[in-house]
Design a protein around this motif. Structure first.
Motif, mmCIF file in Angstrom:
data_model
loop_
_atom_site.group_PDB
_atom_site.id
_atom_site.type_symbol
_atom_site.label_atom_id
_atom_site.label_comp_id
_atom_site.label_asym_id
_atom_site.label_seq_id
_atom_site.Cartn_x
_atom_site.Cartn_y
_atom_site.Cartn_z
ATOM 1 N N LEU A 104 0.981 -1.031 0.023
ATOM 2 C CA LEU A 104 -0.028 -0.123 0.067
ATOM 3 C C LEU A 104 1.069 1.194 -0.089
ATOM 4 N N SER A 105 1.918 1.215 0.680
ATOM 5 C CA SER A 105 2.662 2.452 0.944
ATOM 6 C C SER A 105 3.630 2.745 -0.600
ATOM 7 N N ALA A 106 3.994 1.570 -1.070
ATOM 8 C CA ALA A 106 4.579 1.609 -2.659
ATOM 9 C C ALA A 106 3.674 2.285 -3.602
ATOM 10 N N ILE A 107 2.203 1.641 -3.690
ATOM 11 C CA ILE A 107 1.316 2.357 -4.512
ATOM 12 C C ILE A 107 0.804 3.612 -4.249
ATOM 13 N N PHE A 108 0.878 3.906 -3.060
ATOM 14 C CA PHE A 108 0.260 5.404 -2.627
ATOM 15 C C PHE A 108 1.936 6.382 -3.143
ATOM 16 N N ALA A 109 2.868 5.882 -2.620
ATOM 17 C CA ALA A 109 3.969 6.653 -2.882
ATOM 18 C C ALA A 109 4.326 6.929 -4.545
ATOM 19 N N ALA A 110 3.917 5.832 -5.288
ATOM 20 C CA ALA A 110 4.267 5.938 -6.670
ATOM 21 C C ALA A 110 3.261 6.793 -7.617
ATOM 22 N N CYS A 111 1.880 6.672 -6.828
ATOM 23 C CA CYS A 111 0.853 7.748 -7.396
ATOM 24 C C CYS A 111 1.068 9.063 -7.110
ATOM 25 N N LEU A 112 1.446 9.266 -5.871
ATOM 26 C CA LEU A 112 1.720 10.773 -5.479
ATOM 27 C C LEU A 112 2.844 11.336 -6.076
ATOM 28 N N VAL A 113 4.049 10.825 -6.385
ATOM 29 C CA VAL A 113 5.020 11.117 -7.130
ATOM 30 C C VAL A 113 4.649 11.441 -8.572
ATOM 31 N N GLY A 114 4.134 10.385 -9.096
ATOM 32 C CA GLY A 114 3.447 10.464 -10.492
ATOM 33 C C GLY A 114 2.623 11.453 -10.662
ATOM 34 N N CYS A 115 1.621 12.029 -9.988
ATOM 35 C CA CYS A 115 0.827 12.950 -9.971
ATOM 36 C C CYS A 115 1.462 14.344 -9.768
#
Length: 92
Positions: free
Chosen positions: A74-85
């Motif tokens: 969950l932290s990996a998915i959240f971090a990847a989405c946040l940095v991508g956005c």
């Protein structure tokens, strides 16, 4: 040998999760775009991968989770989405 298999599979999983998250943030972010720019799309995917990988390393180092736990994913998915956005908002 078993420890090396876990590391390589984790690397591939974060590459896929981060790449898909970064690329989808670039494609679906609502903004005026002037066509598809493959270099920026690849950069968004790479930044998503790095964010997912670094969140995993940081979370394990701080003791929030161990390798393979749901909180790590969950932290990996959240971090990847946040940095991508964030990258997409600044780059478009």
């Amino acid at each position: 040998m078993t420890a090396l298999m876990g590391v390589s599979m984790g690397f591939l999983a974060f590459l896929v999760i981060g790449g898909i998250s970064g690329a989808s943030a670039w494609i679906f972010y609502p903004s005026q775009s002037k066509g598809l720019k493959p270099v920026k799309l690849m950069l968004a995917a790479f930044l998503g991968f790095m964010a997912a990988f670094m969140s995993s390393i940081l979370g394990q180092y701080l003791g929030f989770f161990q390798s393979g736990q749901i909180l790590e994913w969950l932290s990996a998915i959240f971090a990847a989405c946040l940095v991508g956005c964030i990258f997409t908002a600044l780059a478009k």
